[in-house]
Design a protein around this motif. Structure first.
Motif, PDB file in Angstrom:
ATOM      1  N   ALA A 289      41.855  24.607  55.898  1.00  0.00           N
ATOM      2  CA  ALA A 289      41.830  25.864  56.641  1.00  0.00           C
ATOM      3  C   ALA A 289      42.335  27.051  55.844  1.00  0.00           C
ATOM      4  CB  ALA A 289      42.653  25.717  57.924  1.00  0.00           C
ATOM      5  N   HIS A 290      42.880  26.819  54.641  1.00  0.00           N
ATOM      6  CA  HIS A 290      43.449  27.936  53.882  1.00  0.00           C
ATOM      7  C   HIS A 290      43.083  27.790  52.406  1.00  0.00           C
ATOM      8  CE1 HIS A 290      45.635  29.289  57.407  1.00  0.00           C
ATOM      9  NE2 HIS A 290      46.070  28.056  57.577  1.00  0.00           N
ATOM     10  N   GLU A 333      41.272  31.511  57.234  1.00  0.00           N
ATOM     11  CA  GLU A 333      40.659  30.402  57.979  1.00  0.00           C
ATOM     12  C   GLU A 333      39.170  30.636  58.197  1.00  0.00           C
ATOM     13  OE1 GLU A 333      41.310  28.081  62.253  1.00  0.00           O
ATOM     14  OE2 GLU A 333      42.995  29.047  61.233  1.00  0.00           O
ATOM     15  N   SER A 336      37.389  30.126  54.922  1.00  0.00           N
ATOM     16  CA  SER A 336      37.369  28.702  54.565  1.00  0.00           C
ATOM     17  C   SER A 336      36.294  27.956  55.351  1.00  0.00           C
ATOM     18  CB  SER A 336      38.743  28.078  54.836  1.00  0.00           C
ATOM     19  OG  SER A 336      39.752  28.698  54.068  1.00  0.00           O
ATOM     20  N   PRO A 356      39.990  21.400  61.258  1.00  0.00           N
ATOM     21  CA  PRO A 356      40.716  21.928  60.092  1.00  0.00           C
ATOM     22  C   PRO A 356      41.875  21.019  59.698  1.00  0.00           C
ATOM     23  CG  PRO A 356      41.329  23.133  62.074  1.00  0.00           C
ATOM     24  CD  PRO A 356      40.228  22.194  62.473  1.00  0.00           C
ATOM     25  N   ASP A 358      45.613  21.261  57.338  1.00  0.00           N
ATOM     26  CA  ASP A 358      46.547  22.059  56.544  1.00  0.00           C
ATOM     27  C   ASP A 358      46.857  21.347  55.238  1.00  0.00           C
ATOM     28  OD1 ASP A 358      46.764  24.174  58.358  1.00  0.00           O
ATOM     29  OD2 ASP A 358      48.287  23.100  59.537  1.00  0.00           O
TER      30      ASP A 358
END
Length: 530
Positions: A289-290, A333, A336, A356, A358
């Motif tokens: 997500a990042h 996000e 991505s 997603p 992390d």
């Protein structure tokens, strides 16, 4: 060149002359389409005055009139398609001014300093590039693809910025890199260049329409006209780029030379992050997500390893360009998720099978699951080949099957073929093709298809890593440049690959058995699978 569209910079006169050459192609095509009608008018006028009353002129006039009507009808349909067909738009993340007021102020200040129109809007792309994109075509408004100021007739183009730049570059570096891009709004305002660009985009869209059933005939003249104006259009764009570069000379020129080094570094880190880190997660139905925040970690690690990048991390104390965003995490996000759509074909929205992940959870939720899923696929392939099973899915079973004292590799070849077929069937039945659905966008695959031996080596490596996690002091880990890695005692073990290749390529299990014994991995112990 100024905001009114006048042209004075180096390269701009060439751009305008090339634009006129493109428009001459259009004029000649129009003249050719009207030629039969003009001839028909001449013949009819002569007939009405009694000058061509004798045979065979009545029949000739009739034939010419029929041909003229047919050509006008065909030409009218073709012209309508060229005018109405919507040029392709790059999928981007729209960035409203309320979400990045400081970034909009920076861009407008650049435009004011260079005396060019400011871009009508800003959007982000998950790639290491920046450009201007015209979104004023009527077809986009009719289809609801675009809206707002950027879609109004005569509006300035949209500034598309590569999202990795915002996280890796400092504010001053981003300003220097964007200056020649923003300067390109001046040539875009010139009527001849805008008209020529619109004609070329229309032809390109018409050529795409020609691939649809019943409209194949449209593609041929569209492609012919594209070929006729291809060289002039390319030279026109080079002239526009030269004019924009010349206009931007007075804005942060010295810093731009340094910032261009950061562009190359960002591209290298972004490519490694996508192919080594993001791609394994996408194949598991998860999307990091990042990614933009991850590229900073990847490039910092690259700077630490590579002497050529030495000293680049000293800039990290300056203000990052992502501070120009109000909510950088939300923007990251969205970028991505778009990266997953562009480079893997994932759905447009998150869901139960497309969630997603992390970075903190990546080792457990992606790396460990990847290893165990590939280990399960490897044992399923052995089952399909009727390889004798032991007390469970053990590493011993694979070692015994691939051991080949003669070095012929027949067992490895058969197993690699089986894995390739199983993986292809899995992707067709429930993988990326189904995930894309109706939201499919153009795919830009990150890697070529893997060979059977590569797949086999990857699956054996996954089984070994899963066994090490189960029976030794090992854990899944994440390397920002190399992706999934095996950690033993908190340290990365990078010496597994050559031992796996000895087994897969040469049928020699001893290097791998020695490595397993050193770590205390028990090959006879069943591995926990997904």
């Amino acid at each position: 060149m100024s905001g009114t569209g006048s042209i004075v910079e180096v390269g701009a006169p060439s751009a305008r002359s090339r634009a006129l050459a493109v428009l001459r192609v259009r004029s000649r095509a129009l003249a050719l389409g009207l030629l039969p009608a003009a001839l028909a008018v001449v013949l009819l006028s002569a007939r009405m005055t009694g000058r061509l009353a004798a045979d065979p002129w009545p029949l000739v006039t009739l034939v010419v009139c029929v041909v003229a009507v047919a050509v006008l009808l065909v030409g009218g349909v073709f012209a309508a398609v060229v005018l109405r067909a919507g040029p392709a738009l790059t999928p981007t993340v729209p960035l409203a001014e309320s979400a990045a007021p400081d970034l909009y102020r920076l861009v407008r200040d650049l435009a004011d300093r260079m005396d060019v129109p400011a871009p009508s809007a800003i959007a982000l792309t998950p790639d290491c590039d920046s450009w201007l994109e015209d979104r004023t075509h009527a077809a986009h408004r009719r289809g609801g693809i675009t809206g707002g100021r950027e879609s109004e007739p005569g509006a300035a183009p949209v500034l598309v910025i590569g999202s990795p730049f915002l996280w890796w570059m400092r504010v001053a570096e981003l300003r220097a890199v964007l200056a020649p891009v923003v300067a390109g709004t001046g040539p875009s305002a010139h009527p001849d260049i805008a008209d020529a660009r619109g004609f070329v985009r229309g032809l390109d869209a018409a050529a795409d329409v020609g691939s649809r059933p019943g409209l194949g005939w449209i593609g041929r003249p569209a492609r012919l006209l594209l070929r006729l104006c291809q060289e002039d259009a390319a030279e026109m764009e080079r002239g526009v780029a030269a004019a924009a570069s010349d206009r931007a000379q007075g804005v942060d020129y010295g810093l731009r030379i340094v910032a261009q080094e950061q562009v190359g570094l960002a591209y290298a880190g972004w490519d490694r992050l996508l192919t080594r880190v993001a791609l394994p997660a996408w194949r598991m139905g998860r999307w990091p997500a990042h990614l933009d925040a991850g590229v900073v970690s990847a490039l910092t690690e690259l700077s630490r390893r590579d002497r050529l990048a030495d000293g680049f991390t000293s800039r990290l104390g300056d203000r990052p360009a992502c501070d120009l965003l109000e909510r950088p995490g939300v923007v990251d996000e969205a970028a991505s998720l778009l990266a997953a759509r562009l480079f893997h074909g994932g759905p447009a929205e998150a869901g139960p099978d497309w969630s997603p992940v992390d970075w903190a959870a990546y080792p457990e939720e992606v790396v460990d699951r990847k290893w165990r899923a590939e280990a399960a696929r490897l044992h399923a392939a052995l089952d399909a080949l009727a390889v004798p099973a032991g007390p469970g899915p053990t590493l011993d079973r694979v070692l015994g099957h691939l051991t080949d004292a003669a070095g012929e590799g027949a067992a490895a070849e058969a197993l690699a073929g089986r894995l390739s077929g199983d993986l292809a069937r899995q992707e067709r039945s429930g993988g990326a093709a189904v995930a894309r659905g109706v939201d499919a966008v153009p795919l830009f695959p990150l890697q070529p298809p893997r060979s059977g031996r590569d797949l086999l080596a990857d699956h054996v490596t996954a089984l070994v890593c899963a066994a090490a996690v189960d029976s030794a002091d090992a854990a899944p880990g994440l390397d920002w440049l190399d992706g999934p890695v095996l950690l033993v005692g908190g340290e990365r073990r990078a010496d597994l690959a050559p031992r796996v290749l000895s087994l897969v390529e040469d049928g020699d299990p001893e290097p791998l058995r020695d490595w397993l014994a050193e770590l205390g991995v028990r090959p006879e112990k069943p591995v926990r699978l997904v």
